[in-house]
Scaffold this motif. Structure first.
Motif, PDB file in Angstrom:
ATOM      1  N   ASP A  22      29.476  41.076  37.960  1.00 32.22           N
ATOM      2  CA  ASP A  22      30.066  40.821  36.638  1.00 32.22           C
ATOM      3  C   ASP A  22      29.686  41.948  35.674  1.00 32.22           C
ATOM      4  O   ASP A  22      30.506  42.397  34.868  1.00 32.22           O
ATOM      5  CB  ASP A  22      29.582  39.462  36.088  1.00 32.22           C
ATOM      6  N   HIS A 210      26.771  29.829  34.603  1.00 24.78           N
ATOM      7  CA  HIS A 210      27.129  31.243  34.466  1.00 24.78           C
ATOM      8  C   HIS A 210      27.837  31.339  33.121  1.00 24.78           C
ATOM      9  O   HIS A 210      28.963  30.866  32.981  1.00 24.78           O
ATOM     10  CB  HIS A 210      28.060  31.578  35.641  1.00 24.78           C
ATOM     11  N   HIS A 212      29.240  33.215  29.603  1.00 23.52           N
ATOM     12  CA  HIS A 212      29.683  34.446  28.931  1.00 23.52           C
ATOM     13  C   HIS A 212      29.390  34.352  27.434  1.00 23.52           C
ATOM     14  O   HIS A 212      29.193  33.274  26.889  1.00 23.52           O
ATOM     15  CB  HIS A 212      31.156  34.717  29.241  1.00 23.52           C
TER      16      HIS A 212
HETATM   17 ZN    ZN Z   1      31.709  35.820  34.820  1.00 22.18          ZN
END
Ligand code: ZN
Ligand code: KIV
Length: 519
Positions: A22, A210, A212
């Motif tokens: 990522d 996870h 952002h």
């Molecule tokens: Zn991601």
């Protein structure tokens, strides 16, 4: 006599690092396989539990990076990303096979908005595809992570149904990503709890998040998920990643450690490796760390106001909640300068994880001596840049010479000599300033056409004699690529940064270089 001791066993949270996947998706970042391997070794030293090495189907370079990391980094689990289809999963498995502890990480979106517009599939089709994908992955390897992309905007019952299905098919880790950085901490905690309660077989698997950072809440949301009982946190060094990035590893780890009274969990991270890892990632990706960035920013432990300085001198804990030494800052007790010998320099490079071959070390040492003649103290940042110059030698296009003339009433002009394929290529160009002229001269020599989309210059560290460090992001066609250059001369630093971007674009086949006899 037996003495009863209170043993406080803390719950262990696993750290899944996705800097190389990522993080590498950050605009302008393009690491080659050697650079990825270097970071992967450092992540293993940092003590991450899982290292996501890349997305093998995305490009031959990604495949090669994952393959080499899986072969060579054997002390941590290595994951590879695959969409929920047979081609991606086969490719991920080929890249991982031979690894010591491989994990296939497969994903499909589960939110109404993604299913309707992006996938154009019904929820039933998505459910079936997720189960099929996990079943196929399970026939290759035992450790399977399944991610429900855009999970935080999915319906709880549907998500629980998908999760129950993939557990039955063999998933070992379930990930609940906040893909677009939309969640808020309280809402995310409640959502995770609800999904976990309704998923059949949840006790057999690990749960991961996870997050952002679109609203600046990635770390807060991840910490909130710890409260909901998750087992794994996904993050990147310096918080790099798609758009506003991912939860920053160093912030998560230090929050969990500094406020263990609140979270009651521990990680396996060797915190004294944090600063070193952060600097390596910044240098190799070309992504500069903002000065006020928590934990690893240049100002994170700097006390400017008189009141604060006075307080810290009297008692550090007045204004310092963590010691910089815990994250590996200020560990150098020996100052390197012009009187330092081979041994001290070699030792410092080794301490920094910069293992060089003998001839490479000799070259770095010779440059160290030249620099020490111009600069009183040679810092860690200087050593990194010297080692970087050594690595530039592996580049296919290198700087032979640079001559620039500019001044108040002069048209800025640059003459450049580059080496490519054993030949010297030269040309000159005028520009809006000396840096612009030099970049134009490079493009003229090579027959390339780069558009500068970002340029920054900063002193590598304090002091009047500090080296200048330039970071550029250049667009070649549709592709953005970053580069970084260091020199005591800022025009030369700019040219080195631009050339690094050119070399990166060149090895990826994004640009072609004009041969001398074709000119
Ligand atoms: Zn991601
Ligand atoms: O942000 C996201 O949802 C992802 C998945 C592939 C895990 O990166």
């Amino acid at each position: 006599m037996l003495v009863r001791k209170e043993v406080n066993v803390m719950r262990r949270i696993e750290i899944f690092d996705t800097t190389l996947r990522d993080g590498e998706q950050s605009p302008g970042v393009a690491l080659n396989a050697d650079e990825k391997l270097q970071i992967a070794h450092q992540l293993a030293k940092l003590g991450v539990n899982v290292l996501e090495a890349g997305f093998p189907i995305a490009s031959p370079g990604d495949f090669e990076g994952v393959r080499r990391i899986a072969q060579e980094v054997r002390s941590v689990s290595v994951a590879a990303l695959a969409r929920a289809n047979a081609k991606d999963i086969e490719c991920a498995w080929q890249a991982l096979s031979g690894g010591a502890s491989p994990r296939i990480h497969t994903f499909i979106a589960t939110s109404p908005i993604h299913m309707l517009y992006k996938l154009q599939k019904s929820p039933e089709e998505v459910l079936e595809q997720a189960i099929e994908a996990v079943r196929l992955a399970k026939s290759k390897v035992s450790d399977i992570e399944f991610s429900a992309e855009d999970a935080s905007r999915s319906e709880v019952d549907f998500l629980a149904k998908v999760f129950s299905g993939v557990i039955k098919a063999g998933a070992t880790v379930l990930n609940i990503p906040d893909t677009v950085g939309y969640a808020t901490p309280e809402e995310y905690t409640a959502f995770i709890r609800a999904v976990m309660e309704r998923t059949i077989g949840i006790e057999k698997v690990k749960v991961s998040v996870h997050c952002h950072n679109d609203l600046g809440l990635a770390v807060a949301n991840s910490l909130a998920a710890v409260g909901a009982g998750v087992h794994q946190l996904e993050c990147t060094v310096n918080g790099i990643g798609e758009r506003a990035g991912n939860a920053a590893l160093e912030e998560l780890v230090m929050a969990l450690r500094t406020r263990r009274d609140q979270y009651s969990v521990e990680t396996s991270i060797v915190t004294t490796e944090i600063a070193r890892t952060s600097q390596m990632v910044s240098r190799l990706t070309g992504m500069i760390i903002q000065h006020n960035k928590a934990i690893v920013g240049k100002n994170a432990f700097a006390h400017e106001s008189g009141i604060h300085q006075d307080g810290v001198l009297k008692e550090r804990s007045t204004y310092e909640i963590m010691s910089p030494s815990v994250i590996g800052i200020d560990v150098e007790s020996i100052v390197l300068g012009k009187h330092s010998g081979r041994h001290a320099v070699h030792q410092r490079l080794t301490d920094l994880g910069l293992d060089l071959a003998e001839d490479q070390f000799e070259d770095v040492f010779a440059r160290f001596k030249q620099l020490a003649d111009r600069k009183r103290d040679v810092t860690t940042a200087d050593l990194f840049s010297l080692a970087q110059v050594q690595k530039e030698k592996a580049d296919q296009i290198t700087l032979e010479y640079l001559q620039v003339s500019s001044g108040t009433h002069l048209v800025p002009t640059a003459t450049i000599g580059l080496m490519y394929n054993g030949e010297r290529l030269e040309d000159a160009a005028c520009g809006d300033g000396p840096v612009d002229a030099a970049f134009k001269a490079i493009d003229k020599v090579l027959g390339t056409r780069g558009t500068l989309s970002h340029y920054s210059l900063q002193a590598l560290d304090g002091g009047e004699d500090a080296q200048g460090e330039v970071a550029v992001t250049v667009k070649f066609g549709e592709n953005l690529v970053g580069g970084r250059g260091v020199s005591t001369d800022i025009i030369e630093a700019s040219v080195r940064g631009y050339l690094q971007a050119v070399n990166r674009a060149f090895v990826r086949g994004w640009i072609k270089v004009r041969e001398k006899n074709a000119r």
